[in-house]
Design a protein around this motif. Structure first.
Motif, short mmCIF file in Angstrom:
data_model
loop_
_atom_site.label_atom_id
_atom_site.label_comp_id
_atom_site.label_asym_id
_atom_site.label_seq_id
_atom_site.Cartn_x
_atom_site.Cartn_y
_atom_site.Cartn_z
N GLU A 145 0.78 -1.12 0.07
CA GLU A 145 -0.03 0.02 0.03
C GLU A 145 0.87 1.20 0.08
N ALA A 146 2.00 1.29 0.73
CA ALA A 146 2.88 2.32 0.62
C ALA A 146 3.43 2.64 -0.76
N PHE A 147 3.90 1.42 -1.20
CA PHE A 147 4.36 1.74 -2.71
C PHE A 147 3.30 2.15 -3.74
N ALA A 148 2.15 1.58 -3.31
CA ALA A 148 1.05 2.03 -4.35
C ALA A 148 0.62 3.48 -4.02
N LEU A 149 0.62 4.01 -2.70
CA LEU A 149 0.45 5.48 -2.48
C LEU A 149 1.35 6.30 -3.36
N THR A 150 2.72 6.11 -3.30
CA THR A 150 3.56 6.95 -4.10
C THR A 150 3.25 6.76 -5.43
N ARG A 151 3.15 5.64 -6.08
CA ARG A 151 2.76 5.39 -7.48
C ARG A 151 1.59 6.16 -7.85
N LEU A 152 0.45 6.31 -6.97
CA LEU A 152 -0.67 6.97 -7.16
C LEU A 152 -0.52 8.34 -7.12
N ALA A 153 0.60 8.90 -6.18
CA ALA A 153 0.72 10.35 -6.17
C ALA A 153 1.55 10.33 -7.61
N ASP A 154 2.37 9.67 -8.25
CA ASP A 154 3.05 9.74 -9.56
C ASP A 154 2.13 9.98 -10.64
N HIS A 155 1.03 9.08 -10.57
CA HIS A 155 0.29 8.88 -11.82
C HIS A 155 -0.85 10.24 -11.81
N GLU A 266 -3.30 15.36 -31.57
CA GLU A 266 -2.89 15.42 -30.38
C GLU A 266 -3.90 15.43 -29.23
N SER A 267 -4.80 16.21 -29.62
CA SER A 267 -5.89 16.36 -28.42
C SER A 267 -6.64 14.76 -28.33
N THR A 268 -6.50 14.14 -28.98
CA THR A 268 -7.16 12.64 -29.13
C THR A 268 -6.17 11.89 -28.24
N ILE A 269 -4.81 12.07 -28.60
CA ILE A 269 -3.88 11.13 -28.02
C ILE A 269 -3.73 11.70 -26.65
N SER A 270 -3.89 12.77 -26.43
CA SER A 270 -3.88 13.55 -25.09
C SER A 270 -4.93 12.84 -24.17
N ARG A 271 -6.17 12.97 -24.78
CA ARG A 271 -7.36 12.29 -23.89
C ARG A 271 -7.13 10.80 -23.61
N LEU A 272 -6.63 10.20 -24.84
CA LEU A 272 -6.32 8.70 -24.65
C LEU A 272 -5.23 8.28 -23.49
N PHE A 273 -4.31 8.91 -23.57
CA PHE A 273 -3.40 8.69 -22.31
C PHE A 273 -3.84 9.47 -20.84
N SER A 274 -4.68 10.40 -21.09
CA SER A 274 -5.20 10.85 -19.68
C SER A 274 -6.31 9.69 -19.35
N TRP A 275 -6.92 8.99 -20.10
CA TRP A 275 -7.79 7.72 -19.68
C TRP A 275 -6.70 7.05 -18.95
N HIS A 276 -5.75 6.57 -19.62
CA HIS A 276 -5.04 5.44 -19.20
C HIS A 276 -4.44 5.75 -17.75
N LEU A 277 -4.12 7.05 -17.58
CA LEU A 277 -3.55 7.46 -16.28
C LEU A 277 -4.72 7.40 -15.39
N VAL A 278 -6.00 8.04 -15.72
CA VAL A 278 -7.14 8.13 -14.70
C VAL A 278 -7.43 6.65 -14.10
N LEU A 279 -7.38 5.71 -15.12
CA LEU A 279 -7.46 4.43 -14.59
C LEU A 279 -6.44 3.73 -13.65
N VAL A 280 -5.29 4.09 -13.94
CA VAL A 280 -4.28 3.80 -12.90
C VAL A 280 -4.45 4.48 -11.67
N ILE A 281 -4.87 5.64 -11.63
CA ILE A 281 -5.15 6.31 -10.25
C ILE A 281 -6.22 5.81 -9.60
N ILE A 282 -7.17 5.32 -10.24
CA ILE A 282 -8.50 4.95 -9.55
C ILE A 282 -8.26 3.53 -9.17
#
Length: 421
Positions: A145-155, A266-282
């Motif tokens: 969980e500690a490592f997950a928290l720092t990774r969560l902050a990263d993402h 570029e905007s579509t790529i940005s949204r795709l990778f934002s989706w990727h990171l949002v999923l990682v966060i959640i």
């Protein structure tokens, strides 16, 4: 889902050591700046500076070359009572800020390499120290969980930075300022660590009498269990190197979308990778908690399977002339889950294998996998994108097949760990 995520986060925070919380804040602020350059750096170097994808791949890989030496030095400094975690982090962020400023002035291949060499050295120093802080400040019950928290902050920082970068590029069509923002974020990291991280480190594990570095390195490199893990980890880091350097270029320059036959914007790529990171966060904390019932090697096997699914869907995106946006979204979804399953389990496994007095060196070797993965993965991906369409569009299947090797190694590691208890 959002309510459950916030509830789990609020329950987790009280059990996490204050040093980890300080580090998580600093990493969030730093990764906020990194998000500005995460996917736009290769696009800038290729599409605006006119460098080939192969040249850019080698330029980006130069950071892995200097990062290799940075990680060796970082491991030694991290375990040194004279330097320790805090001073090593301060040195790392100062050097990284300089590297980002050099990249902001890039006009040719030479300055691209210089900037990446300086930047890579800073990042190499950074990773052994930051991972050792988390390992020292956690116990076996809440380590993942500690490592997950720092990774969560990263993402979380990456996701916000990525969205803001997409807005900036869309409005001003300016890429250079993205690197300036990244440099400023390292300065902020420096300030947070300098002010809020205690000196000396007041952690669960106190610094011990320094042993000879050479002996410590030999001991780590003679650890059979650790070496088996390293073999699998190199494959994982090669996979990770594709996400932020090669896949954005592939989606931008090699995908024909629908009847218009235009590439992703570029905007579509940005949204795709934002989706990727949002999923990682959640999903970072829930999936980490779900996989906690399994051993580290079993959790990493789950990650390997998800990598195979993700790369298969990237292949589908480039080879089927319809629904590319859906396939790309599904691919980045699978790759997000693969990253979530990988990071906490890998770091926790290293912590379990490392003697307390040699954690910096073990994490340095672990971090060297990232340098090697980037050094192999970025040029390999750049080379594939410069080849014929047959190679470019079927390149991803090679990664899918390689997952079988990773799973075999992990199953052997699991057998060794069970039989060594």
């Amino acid at each position: 889902m959002k309510t459950a995520f916030l509830s789990q986060l609020s329950c987790l925070l009280p059990s996490i050591h204050p040093q980890v919380r300080v580090l998580a804040i600093a990493r969030f602020l730093s990764e906020l700046g990194t998000g500005f350059t995460l996917i736009y750096a290769p696009i800038f170097f290729v599409n605006q500076l006119g460098l080939s994808t192969t040249i850019v791949g080698f330029g980006l890989a130069s950071s892995s070359f200097s990062g290799f030496f940075g990680r060796i030095l970082g491991g030694a400094l991290t375990d040194s009572p004279r330097w320790g975690r805090r001073r090593t982090l301060l040195l790392a962020t100062a050097i990284s800020a300089v590297g980002s400023l050099v990249l902001a002035t890039t006009t040719n291949f030479a300055t691209l390499v210089i900037g990446n060499l300086v930047y890579g050295l800073g990042i190499g120093l950074y990773w052994p120290a930051t991972e050792a802080v988390v390992a020292d400040s956690s116990d076996i019950d809440n380590r993942r969980e500690a490592f997950a928290l720092t990774r969560l902050a990263d993402h979380l920082g990456l996701a916000i930075g990525l969205v803001l970068a997409g807005v900036l590029v869309t409005i001003f069509m300016s890429y250079r300022w993205l690197f300036v923002v990244d440099a400023f974020s390292f300065v902020v990291f420096f300030g947070v660590v300098y002010v809020a991280m205690k000196k000396p480190d007041q952690l669960l594990v106190q610094p011990t009498q320094q042993t000879q570095n050479f002996t410590a390195w030999i001991s780590a490199l003679s650890d059979r269990r650790f070496l088996i893990y390293i073999a699998a980890n190199i494959l994982f880091t090669i996979y990770i190197s594709q996400i932020h350097t090669i896949i954005p270029l592939y989606l931008k320059n090699f995908i024909s979308v629908g009847e218009t036959a235009q590439s992703f914007s570029e905007s579509t790529i940005s949204r795709l990778f934002s989706w990727h990171l949002v999923l990682v966060i959640i999903c970072q904390l829930p999936l980490t908690n779900l996989l906690k019932r399994y051993s580290h090697s079993q959790a990493l096997t789950v990650s390997a399977i998800l990598w195979a699914i993700g790369f298969s869907l990237i292949w589908v995106t480039g080879n089927f002339p319809s629904y590319q946006l859906i396939w790309a979204t599904l691919a980045l979804t699978a790759l997000a889950m693969a990253s979530v399953a990988y990071n906490p389990s890998a770091a926790s496994l290293v912590t379990d294998l490392a003697p307390e007095s040699h954690r910096g060196i073990y994490f340095a070797i672990n971090s060297l996998c990232w340098a090697l993965g980037g050094f192999i993965g970025s040029p390999l991906g750049g080379w594939a994108l410069d080849q014929s369409p047959l190679i470019t569009h079927h390149f991803w299947l090679g990664f899918v097949l390689s997952v079988a090797i990773a799973i075999t190694i992990l199953q052997y590691l699991n057998w060794v760990l069970v039989n060594s208890q």
